[in-house]
Design a protein around this motif. Structure first.
Motif, PDB file in Angstrom:
ATOM      1  N   GLY A   1      75.186  47.182   4.029  1.00 36.91           N
ATOM      2  CA  GLY A   1      74.105  47.037   3.062  1.00 36.91           C
ATOM      3  C   GLY A   1      74.542  46.252   1.839  1.00 36.91           C
ATOM      4  O   GLY A   1      73.851  45.356   1.345  1.00 36.91           O
ATOM      5  N   LEU A   2      75.705  46.600   1.346  1.00 33.76           N
ATOM      6  CA  LEU A   2      76.179  45.914   0.149  1.00 33.76           C
ATOM      7  C   LEU A   2      76.549  44.477   0.442  1.00 33.76           C
ATOM      8  O   LEU A   2      76.374  43.593  -0.390  1.00 33.76           O
ATOM      9  N   ASN A   3      77.045  44.274   1.643  1.00 38.85           N
ATOM     10  CA  ASN A   3      77.375  42.919   2.051  1.00 38.85           C
ATOM     11  C   ASN A   3      76.109  42.048   2.038  1.00 38.85           C
ATOM     12  O   ASN A   3      76.117  40.921   1.531  1.00 38.85           O
ATOM     13  N   SER A   4      75.038  42.592   2.547  1.00 33.15           N
ATOM     14  CA  SER A   4      73.831  41.777   2.567  1.00 33.15           C
ATOM     15  C   SER A   4      73.300  41.576   1.146  1.00 33.15           C
ATOM     16  O   SER A   4      72.770  40.520   0.817  1.00 33.15           O
ATOM     17  N   ALA A   5      73.468  42.569   0.286  1.00 29.71           N
ATOM     18  CA  ALA A   5      73.061  42.396  -1.113  1.00 29.71           C
ATOM     19  C   ALA A   5      73.840  41.251  -1.757  1.00 29.71           C
ATOM     20  O   ALA A   5      73.286  40.411  -2.478  1.00 29.71           O
ATOM     21  N   VAL A   6      75.128  41.209  -1.463  1.00 34.81           N
ATOM     22  CA  VAL A   6      75.979  40.164  -2.031  1.00 34.81           C
ATOM     23  C   VAL A   6      75.500  38.791  -1.563  1.00 34.81           C
ATOM     24  O   VAL A   6      75.376  37.854  -2.359  1.00 34.81           O
ATOM     25  N   ILE A   7      75.213  38.699  -0.282  1.00 34.61           N
ATOM     26  CA  ILE A   7      74.809  37.398   0.253  1.00 34.61           C
ATOM     27  C   ILE A   7      73.456  36.960  -0.311  1.00 34.61           C
ATOM     28  O   ILE A   7      73.274  35.811  -0.715  1.00 34.61           O
ATOM     29  N   VAL A   8      72.520  37.904  -0.388  1.00 32.87           N
ATOM     30  CA  VAL A   8      71.205  37.567  -0.937  1.00 32.87           C
ATOM     31  C   VAL A   8      71.336  37.125  -2.394  1.00 32.87           C
ATOM     32  O   VAL A   8      70.725  36.136  -2.821  1.00 32.87           O
ATOM     33  N   ALA A   9      72.149  37.851  -3.148  1.00 36.18           N
ATOM     34  CA  ALA A   9      72.327  37.488  -4.553  1.00 36.18           C
ATOM     35  C   ALA A   9      72.937  36.089  -4.666  1.00 36.18           C
ATOM     36  O   ALA A   9      72.512  35.266  -5.485  1.00 36.18           O
ATOM     37  N   PHE A  10      73.931  35.837  -3.826  1.00 35.63           N
ATOM     38  CA  PHE A  10      74.603  34.541  -3.866  1.00 35.63           C
ATOM     39  C   PHE A  10      73.620  33.415  -3.529  1.00 35.63           C
ATOM     40  O   PHE A  10      73.529  32.415  -4.251  1.00 35.63           O
TER      41      PHE A  10
ATOM     42  N   GLU B   1      79.764  16.367   5.302  1.00 37.48           N
ATOM     43  CA  GLU B   1      79.337  16.358   3.894  1.00 37.48           C
ATOM     44  C   GLU B   1      78.280  17.420   3.611  1.00 37.48           C
ATOM     45  O   GLU B   1      77.859  17.607   2.485  1.00 37.48           O
ATOM     46  N   ASP B   2      77.816  18.089   4.681  1.00 33.62           N
ATOM     47  CA  ASP B   2      76.719  19.033   4.490  1.00 33.62           C
ATOM     48  C   ASP B   2      77.214  20.402   4.054  1.00 33.62           C
ATOM     49  O   ASP B   2      78.289  20.854   4.430  1.00 33.62           O
ATOM     50  N   ILE B   3      76.356  21.048   3.296  1.00 32.46           N
ATOM     51  CA  ILE B   3      76.649  22.414   2.843  1.00 32.46           C
ATOM     52  C   ILE B   3      75.467  23.280   3.212  1.00 32.46           C
ATOM     53  O   ILE B   3      74.313  22.889   3.025  1.00 32.46           O
ATOM     54  N   TYR B   4      75.753  24.449   3.790  1.00 37.47           N
ATOM     55  CA  TYR B   4      74.685  25.389   4.064  1.00 37.47           C
ATOM     56  C   TYR B   4      75.062  26.727   3.441  1.00 37.47           C
ATOM     57  O   TYR B   4      76.194  27.197   3.570  1.00 37.47           O
ATOM     58  N   VAL B   5      74.081  27.343   2.784  1.00 36.83           N
ATOM     59  CA  VAL B   5      74.364  28.628   2.146  1.00 36.83           C
ATOM     60  C   VAL B   5      73.562  29.720   2.834  1.00 36.83           C
ATOM     61  O   VAL B   5      72.342  29.620   2.949  1.00 36.83           O
ATOM     62  N   GLY B   6      74.244  30.722   3.320  1.00 35.76           N
ATOM     63  CA  GLY B   6      73.581  31.823   4.015  1.00 35.76           C
ATOM     64  C   GLY B   6      74.590  32.618   4.795  1.00 35.76           C
ATOM     65  O   GLY B   6      75.747  32.214   4.940  1.00 35.76           O
ATOM     66  N   GLN B   7      74.117  33.762   5.291  1.00 32.28           N
ATOM     67  CA  GLN B   7      75.056  34.661   5.966  1.00 32.28           C
ATOM     68  C   GLN B   7      75.625  34.044   7.239  1.00 32.28           C
ATOM     69  O   GLN B   7      76.811  34.148   7.509  1.00 32.28           O
ATOM     70  N   LEU B   8      74.721  33.428   8.049  1.00 30.14           N
ATOM     71  CA  LEU B   8      75.164  32.867   9.316  1.00 30.14           C
ATOM     72  C   LEU B   8      74.996  31.358   9.296  1.00 30.14           C
ATOM     73  O   LEU B   8      74.039  30.840   8.721  1.00 30.14           O
ATOM     74  N   ALA B   9      75.908  30.698   9.962  1.00 38.65           N
ATOM     75  CA  ALA B   9      75.839  29.236  10.017  1.00 38.65           C
ATOM     76  C   ALA B   9      74.625  28.814  10.832  1.00 38.65           C
ATOM     77  O   ALA B   9      74.192  29.535  11.725  1.00 38.65           O
ATOM     78  N   PRO B  10      74.079  27.655  10.532  1.00 43.32           N
ATOM     79  CA  PRO B  10      73.005  27.122  11.365  1.00 43.32           C
ATOM     80  C   PRO B  10      73.553  26.889  12.773  1.00 43.32           C
ATOM     81  O   PRO B  10      74.764  26.887  12.984  1.00 43.32           O
ATOM     82  N   LYS B  11      72.623  26.684  13.697  1.00 44.19           N
ATOM     83  CA  LYS B  11      73.084  26.479  15.078  1.00 44.19           C
ATOM     84  C   LYS B  11      73.974  25.256  15.171  1.00 44.19           C
ATOM     85  O   LYS B  11      73.866  24.322  14.399  1.00 44.19           O
ATOM     86  N   GLY B  12      74.839  25.283  16.133  1.00 42.35           N
ATOM     87  CA  GLY B  12      75.805  24.186  16.237  1.00 42.35           C
ATOM     88  C   GLY B  12      77.168  24.727  15.887  1.00 42.35           C
ATOM     89  O   GLY B  12      77.292  25.626  15.068  1.00 42.35           O
ATOM     90  N   ASN B  13      78.149  24.199  16.514  1.00 42.31           N
ATOM     91  CA  ASN B  13      79.458  24.818  16.426  1.00 42.31           C
ATOM     92  C   ASN B  13      80.343  24.324  15.301  1.00 42.31           C
ATOM     93  O   ASN B  13      81.277  24.998  14.922  1.00 42.31           O
ATOM     94  N   SER B  14      80.026  23.198  14.774  1.00 42.14           N
ATOM     95  CA  SER B  14      81.020  22.595  13.911  1.00 42.14           C
ATOM     96  C   SER B  14      80.921  23.018  12.442  1.00 42.14           C
ATOM     97  O   SER B  14      81.582  22.444  11.598  1.00 42.14           O
ATOM     98  N   TRP B  15      80.084  24.019  12.160  1.00 45.57           N
ATOM     99  CA  TRP B  15      80.056  24.514  10.774  1.00 45.57           C
ATOM    100  C   TRP B  15      81.265  25.404  10.520  1.00 45.57           C
ATOM    101  O   TRP B  15      81.617  26.233  11.340  1.00 45.57           O
ATOM    102  N   VAL B  16      81.856  25.196   9.378  1.00 44.89           N
ATOM    103  CA  VAL B  16      83.034  25.997   9.022  1.00 44.89           C
ATOM    104  C   VAL B  16      82.745  26.754   7.727  1.00 44.89           C
ATOM    105  O   VAL B  16      82.283  26.160   6.750  1.00 44.89           O
TER     106      VAL B  16
END
Length: 882
Positions: free
Chosen positions: A153-162, A440-455
RNA sequence: GCACGCUUAGCUCAGUUGGUUAGAGCAUCUCGUUUACACCGAGAGGGUCGGGGGUUCGAAUCCCUCAGCGUGCACCA
């Protein structure tokens, strides 16, 4: 007769764990089980480190919070004290690193996943330790709602806040000089840097022979990365050089040095010329930005010199410093070497010297405006606000009250000077930053978008980022849960003043942002615990008192009292063995008071209604009880826990035990009133010392546990006897004073306690009252005979005392020492005369009589006349002695 | 350097908005009749409230100043 047996001395160790189990099983720690409770009262427990052990700081906070919690629960509030633990990223990771080091492993050898599994294992084992220690303190917190900063629960709170902050532009990634701890291998926030005064060498030198002037520094090794020299634009000595560039060979390393102007440069300090090292000083970094200077890294993240810097590369900063200095000497460039004292920046966790380093990190922008969804709760007018503005606003406008108030000023000062908060840490254990990179792309969220090459970003968040959400993340946010609606904002945040900035301020910042609401209504700050010499307790100094040892030795209740009484908000206090022992004695006193009552009454039962007060003593003690309850309630409402405890202790020991119980043995038939007072005492003491009170309560045949019994809220108007307050109290005090005077006379004249004496009391105005208490006076002053007169002279062979207008004469036939008695009276006359003189002087002063309030003047006049008649009587006694 | 706090009995500390002859606990001294308690009871001694100045009829309390101790923030080339 009721026949119960109770041991002579209270033994806490046998009882406390059982009592705690009864409470825990009762379910009353959970507000859902408090029937009829409406008004919410909430405390979020500051989460101790999951791998920590209970220290005196914890014990203090638990005692105070439990006191408030129990008080409100008994008052009938819907009371929630929510417990939890903190993952304490750096501290925990360091501990586990030490453990695996014994196996010859480093975390890098293990790899992130395996290492984190080891940490989780360690944490889950050790979390129970601190939780059970919290129980040991008697903490009545709701374990069913217990949280951990890393749980789902707290983990998800942290991610939502971020995410929310990122989308609002309040979280950004930036390259700048940050505080780096080479030991922790991580960044630190500005307020996580501490300073230690140290003796240092201050070197003055030229970069090379051709350089026109000298600079000074305490850190010659960083000069390998200089790209400019800054001078004050007003400085006549250097004006002509501004704008010029020099190519120098500095101890073997080629540098390009540009002379720049900056009015922050102090012309008086050193040579007035400052070597600019952009990579290793925040100020220099800013100068570099303003002047387009290159940034040359000299020190790496291990605290060693970067590659490519000749013989210095790979050396520690200390080694490099020596090398640079000796090279400067060889080259004849060192002009001066002075001893100065300066402040060394150190890591607040490990004490290692901090290196400012340029690094790409995540920051929270504190000065950037964002749109508020809800302006009402914070009473904010504009559509936009910055975090800083809102956090200041909340306290300035009394939405949040800080106790003691002086910390408000400190809070404002800190916030006003706050810079953007560096929140990324190069630690594995914690909330991994929910940011994903792909080219060069940045994604913010708990899980990476589909596709394998997100780090995912390798770093984790500052542990204070998650604890800043604590008051609402623990209640279910970001979901709009019933708990969140009911219990937030919380009522009181109780913590040590040492984490006002680290935590309290950040909770306010995050709450005003995430909820557009305050996290708590009141901040109560306690002081730090010190040893008997006043030194802050710390493991390294080995001066710590272990609360668990003290609990074993004296009981939790005694330890709690020693942290609640004689301690004022925001002020440090000393804790030592004898102090706790003293409160153990008091706990035992409560035990024996109860023991006496329970073993002497006919029928043990609850007496809810105030019984009829039949005698003067009854009226007095009832009245005193009511007054004490009033004081306690006022004090508790105003966070004066110590004052409440003091008043209660005074009542319990000095009034109830020392006087009333003794009188009860004389007057008899007081079962009801004794049970009534006992019952109230147990309730009143319960928030302070819950174990012994609940334990005694078990004898009272109550259907309810003490923990949920109704708090005494007696109003004076409930007193059922007719005398006004003053009459009762004053009348009884007169009797007390007479008894004390007689005991005093016995002592002074060496009459053995075993011997019954004879006395005469002469009182014109109060003969009836005093004689009505004859039995009590006789018994408590050990008299065989007591005679009352309304007038008369001092009897022969007697020692005398004056109590108000009453003259007390103790018969000394056969043992009178006239000389001594004469001396005593003369001494007293001198004192009365002195006092009279000051009173008369005051009253002769027209300014006083005209300016002071009437009742004050009246009172002084009254005193004057009392003293005058006292003097007269003393003189008579002296004359009669001849 | 700036700010805050502390300085009251031998020790640990209270002392609410200025108003009894400044309080408590511990320690000290004297003394133990009484099965609730010796982890106790009775009595006593002990303070020019850090120094100086001021405001006020009146200051431990408000103001100024100095000193000692402590803490935070800044500086730290």
């Amino acid at each position: 007769m009721s026949k119960i047996e109770l041991p002579k001395a209270y033994d806490a160790s046998q009882i406390e764990d059982d009592i705690y189990r009864i409470w825990e099983e009762s379910g009353f720690f959970n507000p859902d089980n408090l029937r009829g409770a409406k008004i919410p009262f909430t405390i979020s427990m500051p989460p101790p480190n999951a791998t920590g052990v209970l220290h005196t700081g914890h014990a203090t906070m638990l005692a105070i919070q439990d006191l408030m919690t129990r008080y409100h629960r008994m008052k009938g509030d819907k009371t929630l004290w929510l417990p939890g633990t903190d993952h304490a990223s750096i501290a925990t990771q360091t501990k586990v690193e030490k453990i695996i080091a014994q196996e010859g492993l480093t975390r890098h050898q293990l790899g992130r996943e395996k290492f984190l599994a080891r940490v989780d294992e360690f944490v889950s084992d050790s979390r129970n330790t601190i939780k059970n220690q919290i129980r040991k303190m008697g903490s009545s917190c709701d374990w069913s709602r217990e949280r951990f900063t890393l749980d789902a629960g707290l983990n998800s709170a942290v991610i939502v806040a971020f995410e929310k902050m990122y989308n609002d532009g309040l979280i950004y990634r930036g390259d700048r000089v940050v505080n780096w701890c080479p030991r922790c291998k991580s960044t630190l926030a500005d307020d996580e840097v501490e300073y230690k005064e140290q003796q240092a060498k201050f070197y003055t030198f030229k970069y090379n022979k051709d350089f026109p002037f000298a600079i000074s520094t305490t850190r010659p090794e960083t000069k390998l990365g200089d790209s400019a020299v800054a001078v004050n634009p007003k400085d006549e000595r250097y004006k002509k050089y501004i704008g010029q560039e020099f190519e120098v060979d500095f101890v073997g390393v080629p540098l390009k040095i540009k002379i720049i102007a900056d009015h922050n440069v102090d012309m008086e300090f050193g040579t007035g010329a400052l070597g600019v090292t952009p990579a290793h000083s925040q100020i220099d970094y800013q100068m570099a930005g303003a002047n387009n200077l290159p940034i040359i890294k000299v020190i790496n993240k291990d605290g060693r010199i970067e590659d490519g810097l000749r013989q210095y590369s790979g050396k520690t900063v200390e080694e490099a410093r020596e090398l640079v200095v000796s090279e400067l000497k060889t080259r004849g460039l060192l002009e001066k070497e002075e001893d100065i004292s300066n402040n060394l920046s150190i890591c607040y966790r490990c004490g290692f010297a901090i290196e400012p380093l340029p690094s790409l990190q995540w920051f929270v922008a504190v000065d950037k405006p964002f749109k508020l969804k809800d302006k009402k709760k914070l009473n904010w007018e504009k559509d936009e606000a910055t975090l800083k503005e809102l956090a200041i606003h909340a306290v300035k406008n009394n939405l949040i009250k800080i106790v003691p108030a002086r910390f408000e000023k400190i809070y404002f000062h800190w916030l006003e000077n706050l810079h953007d908060w560096c929140i990324s840490r190069q630690i594995w254990y914690g909330h991994q930053i929910p940011v994903w990179y792909k080219d060069e792309d940045i994604y913010v969220g708990q899980l990476a978008p589909k596709g394998n090459s997100w780090v995912q970003d390798e770093d984790t968040l500052d542990t204070w980022f998650s604890s800043a959400l604590w008051t609402f993340s623990t209640l279910g946010w970001p979901e709009n849960t019933d708990d969140l609606k009911t219990f937030h904002p919380t009522s009181v945040m109780e913590t040590g003043y040492d984490i006002l900035f680290f935590w309290v301020a950040r909770m306010i910042i995050m709450s005003v942002y995430c909820l557009n609401d305050i996290p708590f209504e009141t901040v109560y700050l306690h002081g730090l615990v010190r040893d008997e010499k006043g030194v802050k307790m710390s493991k390294s100094l080995d001066n710590s008192i272990d609360p668990l040892d003290m609990i074993k030795k004296y009981g939790t209740d005694a330890l709690r009292l020693s942290m609640l009484i004689g301690v004022t908000p925001g002020n440090d206090f000393k804790l030592y063995d004898e102090k706790i022992a003293g409160y153990r004695n008091f706990i035992n006193k409560i035990w024996n008071i109860s023991r006496y009552i329970l073993t002497s009454v006919e029928d043990i039962r609850l007496v809810e209604k105030l019984p009829q007060a039949n005698t003067l003593a009854d009226k007095w003690i009832t009245d005193e009880l009511f007054s004490t309850i009033t004081v306690i309630n006022n004090s508790l409402e105003n966070y004066n826990f110590s004052a409440a405890g003091d008043a209660l202790q005074e009542f319990t020991w000095n009034k109830f035990a020392d006087w009333y119980l003794e009188i009860a043995k004389i007057e008899k038939d007081k079962d009801e009133i004794l049970l009534y007072i006992l019952q109230n005492l147990l309730k009143l003491w319960h928030p302070f010392c819950p174990f012994i009170t609940e334990n005694i309560w078990q004898n009272l045949k109550s259907e309810k546990l003490l923990i949920v019994s109704k708090w005494p809220d007696h109003k004076k108007s409930n007193l059922i006897f007719k005398f006004s307050k003053n009459d009762t109290v004053v009348n009884f005090q007169l009797i007390q004073n007479i008894i004390t005077a007689l005991r005093n006379l016995r002592g002074e004249n060496k009459i053995e306690p075993a011997k019954l004496a004879q006395a005469i009391i002469i009182s014109k105005n109060q003969k009836t009252l005093i004689s009505s208490q004859s039995e009590i006076i006789k018994k408590l002053a050990r008299l065989s005979q007591l005679e009352f007169l309304s007038k008369g002279d001092k009897p022969k062979n007697s020692a005398s005392a004056l109590v108000g207008e009453a003259e007390i004469y103790l018969d000394l036939t056969g043992i009178i020492d006239t000389v001594a008695e004469k001396e005593r009276i003369t001494r007293e006359i001198t004192e009365v005369e002195k006092y009279l003189k000051s009173l008369a002087g005051k009253l002769a002063n027209d300014e006083f009589v005209n300016n002071a309030p009437e009742e004050i003047v009246k009172a002084e006049k009254e005193k004057l006349s009392v003293q005058k008649s006292k003097l007269e009587k003393l003189q008579n006694q002296l004359n009669n002695l001849k």
